[in-house]
Enzyme design. Structure first.
Site, PDB file in Angstrom:
ATOM      1  CE1 TYR A 142      -3.180  -2.797  -0.084  1.00  0.00           C
ATOM      2  CE2 TYR A 142      -3.987  -2.137   2.053  1.00  0.00           C
ATOM      3  CZ  TYR A 142      -4.069  -2.946   0.940  1.00  0.00           C
ATOM      4  OH  TYR A 142      -5.056  -3.891   0.856  1.00  0.00           O
ATOM      5  CE  LYS A 193       1.409 -17.620  -3.005  1.00  0.00           C
ATOM      6  NZ  LYS A 193       0.621 -18.849  -2.902  1.00  0.00           N
ATOM      7  CG  ASP A 225      -1.952 -20.065  -1.117  1.00  0.00           C
ATOM      8  OD1 ASP A 225      -1.202 -19.930  -0.118  1.00  0.00           O
ATOM      9  OD2 ASP A 225      -1.596 -20.693  -2.122  1.00  0.00           O
ATOM     10  CG  ASP A 249      -7.300  -4.481   3.578  1.00  0.00           C
ATOM     11  OD1 ASP A 249      -8.297  -4.497   4.305  1.00  0.00           O
ATOM     12  OD2 ASP A 249      -7.161  -3.698   2.620  1.00  0.00           O
ATOM     13  CG  ASP A 253     -12.511  -6.940   5.842  1.00  0.00           C
ATOM     14  OD1 ASP A 253     -12.312  -6.414   6.964  1.00  0.00           O
ATOM     15  OD2 ASP A 253     -12.848  -6.279   4.848  1.00  0.00           O
TER      16      ASP A 253
END
Ligand code: NAD
Length: 360
Positions: A142, A193, A225, A249, A253
């Site tokens: 970001y 990852k 994943d 992020d 959620d």
């Protein structure tokens, strides 16, 4: 008597309604636990734009800096949606995070036994879930550079973002996560990852190097994943999760939605020193603003997180959390968590029910 200066940022939409409940709750708990709160209120978001022309007036940031903690409700609304992005309410939130150096975002996802049927997943899968997601908030893709949309030699456009972390950025979020895990059930899962991304390899190495300093915390690693799958398949395996900005992020959620009730979810954002910001996960809910329909419990639970993580007042935090369980146990519900046979209350009445439970 312990004394704290708390900056209140009610913001927009349902913000002022739910903040009023949280302040009443803090006053009651303050009396019980010999804590004196000095509340000071400031403008942020749309309310600040309407009064001063900017979403984060410097007076607000100054006031926040000079307080022990910041309790924020929510910002935003249809009225300000067409403004340029640097003048929109959301810019106030980003400015606050940057201005206070808040690099760690803590989001608990707890299934309360009384609300288990609000989850879209089977009771047997979600019963007992109690997860804390620690997300890095000021680095990663970001913020990494270069970023932008550039023209290539052939004239085609190419969009670029850069996922980058320095060792010190990884170390400081890692320490917050190990400390959080230590206060919980002592299990930390670092999500990355590393099978594909070099930045994740460095992440995994640095987190692993910290581990010997926290012998009481059991560290594991998981690819993002797989973490997404495991959160839905067997969420009870997780205690504390630490991950970067982008993965956090999304996963926070996903974890939050295991609970099925956005009006119940608090969060904390912490820096290296200075005040933290405590706020509900939900937004300003303009569709129900001013109608006494909002659920104030995420705001109240954010105040409990403030007591626990910034002010070191765990007993007072426990008392609030027990009070919330008690009103739910009695069957009191706002519209967002309503189910058959329960008592439907407005925001103000839910606040009163909670105060009564806290005073008993
Ligand atoms: P939202 O979270 O405000 O609302 C989504 C849905 O959940 C709505 O139907 C709303 O009525 C309901 N809801 C949310 N909180 C509730 C509560 N406490 N009690 C009962 N129902 C509740 O998300 P949105 O509609 O996508 O966004 C509305 C505004 O909020 C936008 O301007 C957005 O930018 C802003 N926003 C702010 C924050 C923040 O302040 N941190 C976060 C997300 C969105």
């Amino acid at each position: 008597m312990t004394h704290y200066r708390i900056t209140l940022l009610p913001g927009d939409g349902i913000g002022p309604e739910i903040m009023a409940v949280a302040v009443d709750v803090l006053k009651v708990v303050g009396n019980k636990f010999d804590i004196e709160f000095q509340f000071q209120e400031a403008l942020i978001g749309g309310a600040a734009i309407d009064t001063t022309g900017e979403p984060l007036p410097s007076a607000t940031l100054d006031m926040c800096r000079h307080s022990d903690a910041v309790l924020l409700a929510a910002i935003g609304g249809y009225k300000w949606d067409s403004l340029p992005s640097d003048l929109r309410p959301e810019a106030g939130l980003l400015g606050l995070r940057a201005g206070l150096g808040l690099f760690a975002n803590l989001r608990p996802a707890i299934i309360l036994p009384q609300l288990i049927d609000a989850s879209t997943l089977k009771r047997s899968v979600v019963e007992g879930v109690d997860i804390m997601v620690v997300r890095e908030l000021t680095g990663g893709i970001y913020f990494g550079k270069p970023r932008g949309i550039f023209a290539t030699e052939t004239g085609e456009k190419r969009g670029v973002n850069t996922m980058a972390y320095t060792e010190s950025e990884i170390e400081r979020i890692g320490r917050v996560a190990f400390e959080a895990a230590r206060k919980r059930r002592g299990k930390l899962c670092s999500v990355d990852k590393a099978n594909v991304l070099e930045v994740s390899q460095l992440w995994r190495d640095r987190i692993t190097q910290l581990s010997p300093e926290y012998p009481d915390v059991e560290l594991s690693h998981m690819y993002v994943d797989n973490a997404a799958m495991q959160l839905l398949r067997a969420p009870k395996q997780f205690d504390t999760i630490v991950t970067g900005n982008l993965f956090g992020d999304i996963l926070s959620d996903a974890a939050a939605m295991l609970t099925g009730s956005i009006g119940m979810l608090p969060s904390a954002s912490l820096g290296a020193s200075g005040p933290g910001v405590f706020e509900p996960v939900h937004g300003s809910a303009p569709d129900i603003a001013g109608q006494d329909k909002a659920n104030p419990l995420a705001q109240v639970l954010s105040a409990a997180m403030m007591l626990r993580y910034s002010l070191n007042q765990s007993a007072a935090a426990d008392h609030i959390e027990q009070g919330v369980l008690q009103v739910l146990q009695r069957g009191d519900r706002t519209g967002d968590i309503m189910s058959q046979g329960m008592n439907l209350l407005g925001c103000g009445a839910m606040g009163e029910a909670l105060i009564q439970a806290l005073e008993e």
